[in-house]
Scaffold this motif. Sequence first.
Motif, short mmCIF file in Angstrom:
data_model
loop_
_atom_site.label_atom_id
_atom_site.label_comp_id
_atom_site.label_asym_id
_atom_site.label_seq_id
_atom_site.Cartn_x
_atom_site.Cartn_y
_atom_site.Cartn_z
N SER A 118 0.83 -1.20 0.00
CA SER A 118 0.00 0.00 0.00
C SER A 118 0.87 1.25 0.00
N VAL A 119 0.42 2.22 -0.79
CA VAL A 119 1.03 3.54 -0.85
C VAL A 119 -0.14 4.50 -0.66
N VAL A 120 -0.15 5.23 0.47
CA VAL A 120 -1.35 5.98 0.86
C VAL A 120 -1.02 7.42 1.23
N LEU A 121 -1.87 8.34 0.78
CA LEU A 121 -1.88 9.71 1.26
C LEU A 121 -3.22 9.92 1.95
N TYR A 122 -3.18 10.26 3.25
CA TYR A 122 -4.39 10.37 4.06
C TYR A 122 -4.50 11.77 4.64
N GLY A 123 -5.63 12.39 4.42
CA GLY A 123 -5.87 13.73 4.97
C GLY A 123 -7.18 13.78 5.72
N ARG A 124 -7.14 14.24 6.97
CA ARG A 124 -8.37 14.43 7.76
C ARG A 124 -8.95 15.80 7.46
N ARG A 125 -10.26 15.88 7.36
CA ARG A 125 -10.96 17.14 7.16
C ARG A 125 -11.46 17.63 8.52
N PHE A 126 -10.56 18.26 9.29
CA PHE A 126 -10.93 18.72 10.62
C PHE A 126 -11.99 19.81 10.57
N ASP A 127 -12.09 20.52 9.44
CA ASP A 127 -13.11 21.55 9.31
C ASP A 127 -14.52 20.95 9.24
N ARG A 128 -14.63 19.65 8.95
CA ARG A 128 -15.92 18.96 8.90
C ARG A 128 -16.10 17.98 10.07
N ASP A 129 -15.14 17.96 10.98
CA ASP A 129 -15.13 16.99 12.07
C ASP A 129 -16.22 17.30 13.09
N THR A 130 -16.94 16.26 13.52
CA THR A 130 -17.97 16.43 14.55
C THR A 130 -17.72 15.50 15.74
N LEU A 131 -16.54 14.89 15.81
CA LEU A 131 -16.24 14.00 16.92
C LEU A 131 -16.06 14.80 18.21
N PRO A 132 -16.59 14.31 19.33
CA PRO A 132 -16.37 15.00 20.60
C PRO A 132 -14.97 14.72 21.13
N TYR A 133 -14.33 15.73 21.66
CA TYR A 133 -13.01 15.58 22.26
C TYR A 133 -13.09 16.00 23.71
N ARG A 134 -12.31 15.34 24.56
CA ARG A 134 -12.31 15.68 25.97
C ARG A 134 -11.05 16.47 26.30
#
Length: 143
Positions: A118-134
């Motif tokens: 596998s050769v992967v480029l992974y980008g998170r879209r934090f501007d669309r993130d709805t996960l709760p963080y503590r």
Amino acid sequence: VCCRATAKDTQGYVLAALNGDDVDGDMSVPAEVCAVLSCADAGRDCLDFGRQVPGGATEVKLVMEKLGAERLVPEVVAASQDQTEILLVPNSTSNGFRFAETATGATLSAASSHNLTSVVLYGRRFDRDTLPYRCDGTTEAVV
């Protein structure tokens, strides 16, 4: 997301792209992903780890034009003769990869003495993130 890939041997590989939700069990996060995966036939099974490596490519170049992910994370995995996974490291001359990122995209070039899985480029879209963080005992969405 636009993905392009080149390799010396493309048989046994698929090109995958995602501009949406990366789902793992009950967790879903917005992501942009481009990947070259060792897989005989395109489909969901290509995402499973631990399968035999049908492809024999030892060099792959992956180019991604990103839409909104602020940062991309490269990951390159190869397999030894006994199918042991080998995580390649940046800037190594024999089993490694080179990664370059611009404001509009990125290039990942991988080379190994073993077959690439596998050769992967992974980008998170934090501007669309709805996960709760503590943070300090409180729950809040961080954007």
